[in-house]
Design an enzyme around this catalytic site. Structure first.
Site, PDB file in Angstrom:
ATOM      1  N   GLU A  51       0.852  -1.110  -0.072  1.00  0.00           N
ATOM      2  CA  GLU A  51       0.134  -0.156   0.023  1.00  0.00           C
ATOM      3  C   GLU A  51       0.892   1.262  -0.111  1.00  0.00           C
ATOM      4  O   GLU A  51       1.763   1.353   0.918  1.00  0.00           O
ATOM      5  CB  GLU A  51      -0.853  -0.110   1.103  1.00  0.00           C
ATOM      6  CG  GLU A  51      -2.339   0.494   0.930  1.00  0.00           C
ATOM      7  CD  GLU A  51      -3.000  -0.397  -0.048  1.00  0.00           C
ATOM      8  OE1 GLU A  51      -3.144  -0.256  -1.142  1.00  0.00           O
ATOM      9  OE2 GLU A  51      -3.672  -1.585   0.412  1.00  0.00           O
ATOM     10  N   THR A  53       2.879   2.404  -2.195  1.00  0.00           N
ATOM     11  CA  THR A  53       4.423   2.161  -2.458  1.00  0.00           C
ATOM     12  C   THR A  53       4.475   2.411  -3.919  1.00  0.00           C
ATOM     13  O   THR A  53       5.671   2.816  -4.519  1.00  0.00           O
ATOM     14  CB  THR A  53       4.615   0.596  -2.465  1.00  0.00           C
ATOM     15  OG1 THR A  53       3.594  -0.168  -3.053  1.00  0.00           O
ATOM     16  CG2 THR A  53       5.083   0.137  -1.034  1.00  0.00           C
ATOM     17  N   SER A 149     -11.112   1.616  -6.528  1.00  0.00           N
ATOM     18  CA  SER A 149     -10.539   1.976  -7.800  1.00  0.00           C
ATOM     19  C   SER A 149     -11.756   2.096  -8.847  1.00  0.00           C
ATOM     20  O   SER A 149     -11.403   1.697 -10.155  1.00  0.00           O
ATOM     21  CB  SER A 149      -9.345   1.282  -8.253  1.00  0.00           C
ATOM     22  OG  SER A 149      -8.405   1.112  -7.566  1.00  0.00           O
ATOM     23  N   SER A 150     -12.906   2.398  -8.427  1.00  0.00           N
ATOM     24  CA  SER A 150     -14.091   2.516  -9.541  1.00  0.00           C
ATOM     25  C   SER A 150     -13.612   3.845 -10.529  1.00  0.00           C
ATOM     26  O   SER A 150     -13.812   3.738 -11.654  1.00  0.00           O
ATOM     27  CB  SER A 150     -15.372   3.013  -8.881  1.00  0.00           C
ATOM     28  OG  SER A 150     -15.256   4.026  -7.861  1.00  0.00           O
ATOM     29  N   ASP A 194      -3.458   0.737  -9.716  1.00  0.00           N
ATOM     30  CA  ASP A 194      -4.922   0.407 -10.237  1.00  0.00           C
ATOM     31  C   ASP A 194      -5.029   0.180 -11.874  1.00  0.00           C
ATOM     32  O   ASP A 194      -5.723  -0.508 -11.905  1.00  0.00           O
ATOM     33  CB  ASP A 194      -5.742   1.745  -9.785  1.00  0.00           C
ATOM     34  CG  ASP A 194      -5.577   2.092  -8.204  1.00  0.00           C
ATOM     35  OD1 ASP A 194      -4.935   1.281  -7.573  1.00  0.00           O
ATOM     36  OD2 ASP A 194      -5.809   3.195  -7.786  1.00  0.00           O
TER      37      ASP A 194
HETATM   38  C1  GLA Z   1      -4.798   4.923  -4.518  1.00  0.00           C
HETATM   39  C2  GLA Z   1      -3.803   5.449  -5.628  1.00  0.00           C
HETATM   40  C3  GLA Z   1      -2.923   4.326  -5.905  1.00  0.00           C
HETATM   41  C4  GLA Z   1      -2.071   3.770  -4.644  1.00  0.00           C
HETATM   42  C5  GLA Z   1      -3.322   3.453  -3.597  1.00  0.00           C
HETATM   43  C6  GLA Z   1      -2.381   3.109  -2.094  1.00  0.00           C
HETATM   44  O1  GLA Z   1      -5.572   3.812  -4.884  1.00  0.00           O
HETATM   45  O2  GLA Z   1      -4.539   5.632  -6.808  1.00  0.00           O
HETATM   46  O3  GLA Z   1      -1.957   4.527  -7.222  1.00  0.00           O
HETATM   47  O4  GLA Z   1      -1.175   4.644  -4.225  1.00  0.00           O
HETATM   48  O5  GLA Z   1      -3.965   4.616  -3.308  1.00  0.00           O
HETATM   49  O6  GLA Z   1      -1.776   2.061  -2.386  1.00  0.00           O
END
Ligand code: GLA
Length: 447
Positions: A51, A53, A149-150, A194
């Site tokens: 997470e 990273t 991630s919608s 994502d």
């Molecule tokens: C969001 C960001 C990703 C990532 C995560 C955390 O989803 O869009 O790029 O940084 O947070 O891991």
């Protein structure tokens, strides 16, 4: 691809998907008239470990959800993009495809499509517009505002649709990386996890991704990692999320970029926190204060505005440089260990790593909430449950847990019950069978 390949052979499941596709197609015709269309679907993702990273060029291990957004498109002869949505809360919009598209008001749903469209024009020469119907409705859509991630799925969907209607054939890695950049349009400075998960995932597998491109080729190392068949990946949505996570997210970006700028004073070759791999903590920790204000940074010749490069500026004055760095370097090592544990079928070790990742996300990265803590505790009380942890950007949203297949029923009823007793809030728990990356759907009607 056909529905059966995408969603599996469970007939009931496929049958209901057919209805869903038919409804979406009918809504498209209502909005734009009947005629041929192209149908795309793009999944959300849940991150198993790794997470915060990705924007430090680190390692991640996400899994594509079997919940997705439908994106139905018909090419136009001009450069206009007309958008309709199956949900009344998202009003229709239209704009013209170009390499400088003005954003709609902050938070408007069309901004993800605008960002993708601008990127497709700028980087890939797209000129042809399209009429579009977006359908992300429950129960098959990606829960929104839950850290699944919608928004990235919408960005990627717009990109793959424009790729198709413009007759382009873009390498998936190039497209995923470009979609990561496309999301910067809304002001956040996220990474590429994502978009890679949405485009490159394989059914039944997690996607290991090294977010540092190989020097010279610019290629990213990815690997489909099989998941243990005796465990289900269960996601629980706390139903609570900080209203606007963008400034919080960018504060973390500012913190890690400040850490890099500070470390560079001794190690000029370090370009991202990932480059600290192999350098002992003790040799640079003295460069990283616990807290640092933008003024302190300025005195060392570091400009926060330059570091943020046009993104939304952090809303916090004290940047916690050391703890954030501790999280990222530790988390990168945990992801590598997790991939190894999965290869050896060592679920106990994976669980331990996930628990450590949660503790670090809470204590070093400060992205947990009381609701997420409550869910993690409740999940761990269910016998056999492995490695419950918060997942996604944080500040609310979801937890993910590895649950023995035999305990799934108990888990999905007991955890939300306990949560309601503890917080008075409703949580939704659902099993995620690792889904396919984005696809163009070629067969979707009941004939
Ligand atoms: C969001 C960001 C990703 C990532 C995560 C955390 O989803 O869009 O790029 O940084 O947070 O891991």
């Amino acid at each position: 691809m056909e529905l059966i390949e995408i969603y599996g052979s469970d007939l009931v499941h496929s049958h209901r998907q057919e209805e869903r596709y038919e409804q979406a197609l009918a809504l498209f015709s209502e909005a734009f008239g009947s005629g041929p269309v192209d149908v795309f679907r793009v999944p959300g993702r849940v991150n198993l470990i790794g997470e915060h990273t990705d924007y430090s060029q680190g390692y991640v291990l996400p899994v594509a959800l079997d919940r997705d957004v439908l994106f139905i498109a018909r090419p136009r002869t001009d450069g206009t993009i007309r958008l309709a949505n199956a949900e009344a809360a998202f009003p229709p919009e239209s704009f013209v495809l170009s390499d400088a598209i003005s954003p709609a008001v902050h938070g408007h749903w069309s901004n993800y499509v605008r960002g993708a469209s601008q990127m497709m024009a700028q980087r890939l020469g797209a000129t042809r517009g399209m009429d579009v119907l977006v359908d992300g409705r429950a129960p098959w859509g990606i829960p929104r505002g839950a850290g699944l991630s919608s928004s990235s799925a919408l960005t990627v969907a717009a990109a793959v649709a424009l790729e198709h209607v413009n007759g382009l054939a873009v390498d998936r890695q190039v497209l995923a990386e470009a979609c990561g950049y496309a999301e910067w349009y809304v002001g956040t400075r996220g990474g590429i996890m994502d978009q890679f998960a949405a485009l490159l995932s394989h059914q039944g597998h997690a996607l290991f991704l090294d977010c540092r491109p190989e020097a010279g080729t610019g290629r990213y190392h990815t690997q489909a990692v099989p998941l243990p068949p005796e465990y289900a990946i269960v996601v629980v949505n706390s139903g609570v999320r900080h209203r606007n996570t963008s400034p919080l997210f960018n504060t973390r970006v500012a913190e890690v970029r400040s850490a890099v700028a500070l470390v560079q004073q001794r190690f000029p070759q370090v370009r991202s926190l990932r480059d600290l791999e192999g350098i002992p903590w003790e040799s640079y920790v003295d460069l990283l204060p616990e807290e640092q204000s933008p003024d302190d940074l300025a005195q060392r010749g570091i400009s926060l505005a330059t570091l943020m490069n046009g993104g939304i500026m952090p809303d916090s004055v004290n940047l916690q440089v050391r703890a954030r760095c501790r999280h990222v370097t530790g988390e990168n090592a945990r992801v590598l260990a997790a991939v190894e544990a999965l290869a050896q079928g060592d679920v106990e070790r994976l669980a331990k790593l996930m628990r450590e990742a949660h503790a670090s996300a809470r204590d070093n990265f400060d992205i947990s909430t009381p609701e997420l803590e409550s869910l993690v505790r409740l999940a761990e009380e269910i016998p056999g449950v492995k490695g419950a942890r918060l997942t996604g950007a944080g500040w609310g949203g979801c937890i993910v847990a590895l649950v023995p297949v035999t305990s799934v029923e108990t888990f999905v009823s007991r955890v939300p019950q306990g949560y309601q007793r503890a917080t008075g809030l409703r949580a939704e728990a659902f099993v995620c069978s690792a889904g396919h990356g984005a696809s163009r759907v070629t067969e979707y009607t009941r004939s």
